[in-house]
Scaffold this active site. Structure first.
Site, PDB file in Angstrom:
ATOM      1  N   ASP A  39      44.797  42.872  34.546  1.00 31.10           N
ATOM      2  CA  ASP A  39      46.231  42.991  34.265  1.00 31.10           C
ATOM      3  C   ASP A  39      47.063  42.916  35.540  1.00 31.10           C
ATOM      4  O   ASP A  39      46.586  43.196  36.639  1.00 31.10           O
ATOM      5  CB  ASP A  39      46.530  44.333  33.588  1.00 31.10           C
ATOM      6  N   HIS A  73      42.366  45.576  37.249  1.00 33.59           N
ATOM      7  CA  HIS A  73      43.652  45.066  37.723  1.00 33.59           C
ATOM      8  C   HIS A  73      43.439  44.161  38.932  1.00 33.59           C
ATOM      9  O   HIS A  73      42.618  44.465  39.801  1.00 33.59           O
ATOM     10  CB  HIS A  73      44.590  46.212  38.114  1.00 33.59           C
TER      11      HIS A  73
END
Length: 781
Positions: free
Chosen positions: A104, A256
């Site tokens: 993400d 991430h």
């Protein structure tokens, strides 16, 4: 009183000046529009950059305790992949021993390429949920992702929690991200992950309508089974531990590639892949997991149908499907395809090739961002330079103005023997019927012996007749009215100089009034034989209006700080047209008032410096002038001034190489004028633009305090100028509003002037509408 006038004519054809004035007026509108477009472009670039830099932080919930009573239980208890078909919610899980590795908040120019290297090394496909603003800033990274076979999903454009947004904002966040993907990699996608989302049981009544809306539009929303919590930076071992599914279950794993320091994620990723493969796991994309899950469901349905048929029963109803995958289509397959094959074929379903308007709009967005990414840093550097220059100017003005005041106001200071011989006052006038009588009345009270020459520059309103009548009513015998065909202010002044009877000439505007002692004070510096010209102190007479008050502040600061500074440095750039005095021989020596520029006062001042004459400032010689009464007239006046100053500086650019005492202006004055009157003011809007930028996108409180600090510095300077000139401080209450409104207009005027100069435009002397309301103030000495 004597009068000189040309023969009367019944009709007079428009002069060259009048024709040029008409042409110039016709050219102004396009240039104003161009100046405004330049400012709009700058503002747009700043807004785009600020919008793109919406802060991306840790992936955590921004609310808690919200009800989920409206969310179906089978959704809350279902798998992490949510899609809608025919308005019905369908969830899917990642098959056992399978990991859909997701990232993400990217792309990030530092960490995303590092993660891509690790994934390429281990031949692992992943799904990246990208922030649209980051996509538009780093399109090459996204293109590399797609080329390497990774899957792309939407993570909104600005990483905003969509649960609190309107339908229009939700649509905008998705569409803008799709445009960014189209411009960066030529694709769009059907995958979506909401910022601050987590597992399925976290869906609540605020977020559920968002997923319903996007599902109806064909998007598949992706959640997680396993969270590495790498954004907490807990260490490599914990990231691996927290990202490992339990008991061989399949999982949508969250990591991430942006939003902070991701060095621990990069270090953990290779070890994590090796560990999971050792446990028998395979890696796939979200679409690959969906396809494999659909195959398994199809096989189960086939087995149930076969079992029911052998028992003489009807086939069971088909299980719910997702993403448009048919159980019948996949049930006949062996289910033995590799994860690589699954993910490759699934990409065909998740990605769409961008075409037509979407593709071109996307490329335009990426191009605009490319421009913003390069312009804004350059503007930031310019802001630092401008800030240093502005603060330096304020400091230099305060120090030198104080020294000037102390030097000139010492009791023993003297220019030399008192100058008592008569002087000639030249009043150029063009349609000054409202003011010329007041001007002559003020000169009639002069305490110094004067000759008055009114040069009527082709007026059509009876200015010369009014001047004669005023002289007669005042009993003045020292007035001459000279009429000439309209030729412009420089020509009118030159005509007056040629007809002057005395060796010192005082020049003033036809809308200006002198105090009784003004001429006497103005000519005293000529006791020094090296002085060739003297600048007086112009005051705004109609200061009781808002525009007048703003100009009053500007005049007091400009004349009492700027001119004191320039005087002490011996590089005075301008003798104001409203009040100035010259040696007649010096004016003739430099060729008189030039018609080459609009700023004939600046032009002749620089010319006198270059001939070795000294130009000084006499603050005690005051003139009261009528400032423009409307914004339109103010724009016209300041436009002429600023453009004329540029013309004069360009005309005298060779002064930079002048030698000896006559080269002082080129060495000192020219750089100061260029920096402080052109470069800095042109760049000064950066301060306001960046202040607004910082207030909106960075830190409102800190930015506001910084703006107030700059305003405080200006207030100190203005207050000191008012003290030196013994002005009333109440007008300084208008300073904050002046900074917000009046100063912005002056920026536009200067930008307009620069555009005119760059496009080779020409202007001529422009007449402002006057009211004649300014008279000699009561109590003036």
């Amino acid at each position: 009183m004597t009068t000189t006038t040309p023969p009367r004519r019944r009709r007079r054809a428009p002069s060259k000046i009048e024709r040029a004035r008409g042409k110039a007026a016709a050219l102004q509108k396009p240039r104003v529009i161009l100046a405004l477009l330049l400012l709009l472009a700058l503002t747009s670039v700043m807004l785009l950059d600020g919008y793109l830099r919406a802060e991306v932080g840790g992936d955590q919930r921004v609310r808690s305790g919200a009800s989920s009573s409206d969310v179906p239980d089978d959704v809350l208890e279902g798998g992490p992949i949510l899609s809608f078909r025919g308005g019905q919610a369908v969830t899917q899980s990642v098959p056992d021993k399978t990991i859909a590795l997701t990232f993400d908040d990217g792309p990030n120019p530092t960490w995303t390429p590092e993660i891509l290297k690790v994934l390429e090394k281990y031949d692992v496909p992943a799904t990246f949920f990208l922030v649209g603003s980051m996509v538009s800033r780093y399109p090459d990274i996204v293109d590399d992702m797609v080329d390497q076979g990774h899957e792309i999903g939407i993570h909104t454009f600005t990483h905003v929690d969509l649960s609190y947004q309107s339908d229009a904002r939700i649509t905008r966040e998705i569409e803008q991200t799709q445009l960014a993907l189209a411009g960066a990699a030529g694709i769009t996608t059907t995958l979506f992950r909401a910022p601050y989302s987590s597992e399925m049981d976290a869906i609540d009544n605020y977020s559920w309508p968002v997923y319903q809306k996007l599902g109806e539009e064909g998007y598949t929303s992706v959640f997680i089974d396993t969270d590495s919590d790498d954004w907490k930076k807990p260490g490599v071992s914990k990231i691996i531990k927290w990202a490992t599914p339990e008991d061989g279950e399949g999982a949508s794993v969250l990591m991430h590639d942006a939003g902070g320091d991701r060095s621990q994620t990069v270090k953990a990723l290779g070890t994590y892949i090796e560990k999971m493969r050792a446990k028998g796991y395979t890696f796939t994309t979200i679409s690959g997991a969906m396809e494999e899950s659909s195959e398994q469901q199809g096989q189960q349905q086939g087995q149930q149908a076969a079992g029911g048929a052998s028992a003489g029963q009807q086939p069971a109803a088909p299980a719910q499907q997702s993403g448009g995958q048919s159980g019948g289509q996949s049930g006949g397959q062996s289910g033995e395809q590799s994860s690589g094959q699954n993910s490759t074929s699934a990409l065909q379903a998740a990605h769409r090739t961008a075409t037509g308007t979407t593709l071109y709009e996307g490329k335009a967005l990426v191009a605009a961002v490319w421009v913003a990414e390069r312009v804004v840093p350059a503007l930031s550097a310019g802001l630092v330079v401008v800030g240093v220059a502005v603060i330096g100017r304020f400091g230099m003005m305060l120090v030198l103005a104080r020294r000037h005041y102390r030097k000139r106001n010492k009791r023993r200071f003297s220019w030399g023997p008192p100058v008592t011989r008569p002087v000639t006052v030249i009043v150029p006038a063009y349609n000054e019927k409202e003011c010329i009588a007041n001007t002559l009345e003020s000169l009639a009270k002069s305490t110094h012996s004067i000759e008055i020459i009114v040069v009527d520059d082709g007026s059509s309103d009876g200015t010369s007749e009014i001047a004669r009548a005023a002289a007669d009513s005042l009993g003045l015998t020292n007035v001459r009215v000279i009429r000439q065909e309209n030729a412009g202010k420089p020509a009118a002044l030159n005509n007056g100089v040629r007809n002057a009877s005395h060796d010192i000439v005082v020049m003033m505007d036809g809308d200006t009034v002198f105090e009784p002692d003004t001429v006497r004070q103005l000519v005293q510096p000529f006791a020094d034989p090296g002085v060739g010209a003297v600048a007086g102190n112009a005051k705004v007479g109609n200061r009781n209006t808002m525009i007048g008050a703003w100009q009053h502040i500007e005049y007091v600061m400009g004349f009492n700080l700027d001119r004191r500074m320039y005087d002490l440095l011996r590089c005075m750039p301008t003798i104001p047209g409203a009040i100035g005095a010259f040696r007649r021989d010096a004016v003739l020596q430099v060729g008189g008032m030039s018609e080459d520029t609009l700023a004939e006062d600046t032009d002749i001042t620089i010319a006198m410096h270059r001939e070795g004459w000294r130009v000084v400032y006499q603050e005690h010689a005051r003139a009261w002038t009528e400032a423009p009464g409307s914004l339109k007239q103010l724009w016209s006046q300041r436009y002429r001034w600023s453009y004329g100053t540029m013309q004069a500086l360009w005309k005298h650019r060779k002064s930079l190489t002048d030698k000896g005492p006559s080269g002082r202006f080129g060495r000192v004055g020219m750089p100061l004028v260029v920096i402080f009157q052109i470069v800095t003011p042109v760049c000064a809007p950066l301060i306001d633009v960046f202040t607004a930028y910082a207030m909106i996108f960075v830190d409102f409180k800190a930015s506001l305090l910084a703006w107030l600090a700059v305003l405080g510095v200006q207030l100190v300077c203005a207050g000191y100028a008012f003290k030196l000139d013994k002005e009333k401080y109440r007008y300084l209450l208008m300073l904050p509003l002046q900074q917000l409104a009046y100063r912005q207009m002056m920026y536009l005027v200067l930008i307009h002037s620069c555009v005119t100069a760059l496009t080779g435009g020409r202007l001529r002397w422009q007449k402002l509408k006057r009211t004649g309301e300014v008279g000699t103030p009561a109590g003036a000495s």
